[in-house]
Write an enzyme that holds these catalytic residues in place. Structure first.
Site, PDB file in Angstrom:
ATOM      1  CB  CYS A  31      41.612  41.626  40.176  1.00  0.00           C
ATOM      2  SG  CYS A  31      42.704  42.847  40.864  1.00  0.00           S
ATOM      3  CD  GLU A  50      34.137  42.275  38.546  1.00  0.00           C
ATOM      4  OE1 GLU A  50      34.655  41.997  37.446  1.00  0.00           O
ATOM      5  OE2 GLU A  50      34.803  42.550  39.559  1.00  0.00           O
ATOM      6  CG  HIS A  53      37.660  44.359  38.981  1.00  0.00           C
ATOM      7  ND1 HIS A  53      37.345  43.394  39.909  1.00  0.00           N
ATOM      8  CD2 HIS A  53      38.863  44.855  39.346  1.00  0.00           C
ATOM      9  CE1 HIS A  53      38.307  43.304  40.807  1.00  0.00           C
ATOM     10  NE2 HIS A  53      39.249  44.179  40.490  1.00  0.00           N
TER      11      HIS A  53
HETATM   12  N1  GLN Z   1      45.272  43.903  45.651  1.00  0.00           N
HETATM   13  C1  GLN Z   1      44.534  42.676  45.795  1.00  0.00           C
HETATM   14  C2  GLN Z   1      45.463  41.511  46.111  1.00  0.00           C
HETATM   15  O1  GLN Z   1      46.633  41.633  45.954  1.00  0.00           O
HETATM   16  C3  GLN Z   1      43.755  42.376  44.542  1.00  0.00           C
HETATM   17  C4  GLN Z   1      42.806  43.503  44.253  1.00  0.00           C
HETATM   18  C5  GLN Z   1      41.588  43.109  43.479  1.00  0.00           C
HETATM   19  O2  GLN Z   1      41.202  41.949  43.392  1.00  0.00           O
HETATM   20  N2  GLN Z   1      40.928  44.097  42.954  1.00  0.00           N
HETATM   21  O3  GLN Z   1      45.030  40.484  46.545  1.00  0.00           O
END
Ligand code: GLN
Length: 186
Positions: free
Chosen positions: A79, A172, A170
């Site tokens: 992410c 994890e 995610h």
């Molecule tokens: N929305 C976050 C970003 O743009 C990322 C979200 C996440 O890592 N779960 O940095």
């Protein structure tokens, strides 16, 4: 270099550490370039990419990571981690490591469904993987050297470019260790 490094400047690093240990490997929190030295690979967890971008530059870890990436250290971004690795962030000028030949759109799933869970097919897995998306980015473009390992609604959600690996969800946050094992085998 016995450790699996987990970037621990901000965000959900603890769950990755637990998952790495559940895979039978030693995990280490990485906050400084020295911490990275005895790590054989690095996980960049979820979190807030603008904040962690600033902290990476302040700590000098930006240069240390780029240096190790040149030596093909495996790096996995989940992410936010993938946002920080991406060559391009659509629609904004934001600092990044610019290693991964993908274009991402931050928070792209819209306010109502910013967080959701769904089963995805991951290349090589016998059974679907339950994927948790939290304010996830969408990967809107991949370069020619990037392999798509999983997609959702026509968008890549797991990508690989050599020793770089990225997921917009995610792993994890579930008890399923298959994606951690996949990264540990890279
Ligand atoms: N929305 C976050 C970003 O743009 C990322 C979200 C996440 O890592 N779960 O940095």
């Amino acid at each position: 270099m016995p450790y699996i490094g987990v970037l621990a400047l901000q965000g959900d690093f603890q769950k990755h550490i637990e998952a790495v240990r559940a895979c039978g490997r030693e995990a280490k929190e990485v906050r400084t370039p020295e911490d990275l030295r005895d790590c054989e690979r690095l996980i960049i967890p979820g979190g807030e990419s603008t904040t962690v971008g600033i902290l990476l530059q302040k700590s000098g870890l930006d240069k240390a990571i780029l240096e190790r990436a040149k030596e093909n250290m495996p790096i996995w971004g989940t992410c936010m981690g993938l946002i920080l690795l991406a060559k391009e962030i659509e629609g904004r000028e934001q600092w990044g490591l610019k290693l991964f030949d993908v274009r991402v759109i931050r928070n792209a799933y819209g306010p109502q469904i910013n967080s959701f869970e769904t089963d995805i097919e991951f290349r090589g897995f016998q059974k679907p993987f339950h994927a948790v998306f939290i304010r996830a980015p969408i990967i809107s473009k991949v370069g020619k050297d990037v392999e798509v390992l999983a997609s959702h609604n026509g968008h890549p959600v797991a990508v690989q470019q050599g020793t770089l690996f990225g997921t917009t969800f995610h792993p994890e946050l579930t008890d399923d260790l298959r994606i951690h094992q996949f990264f540990l085998s890279l």
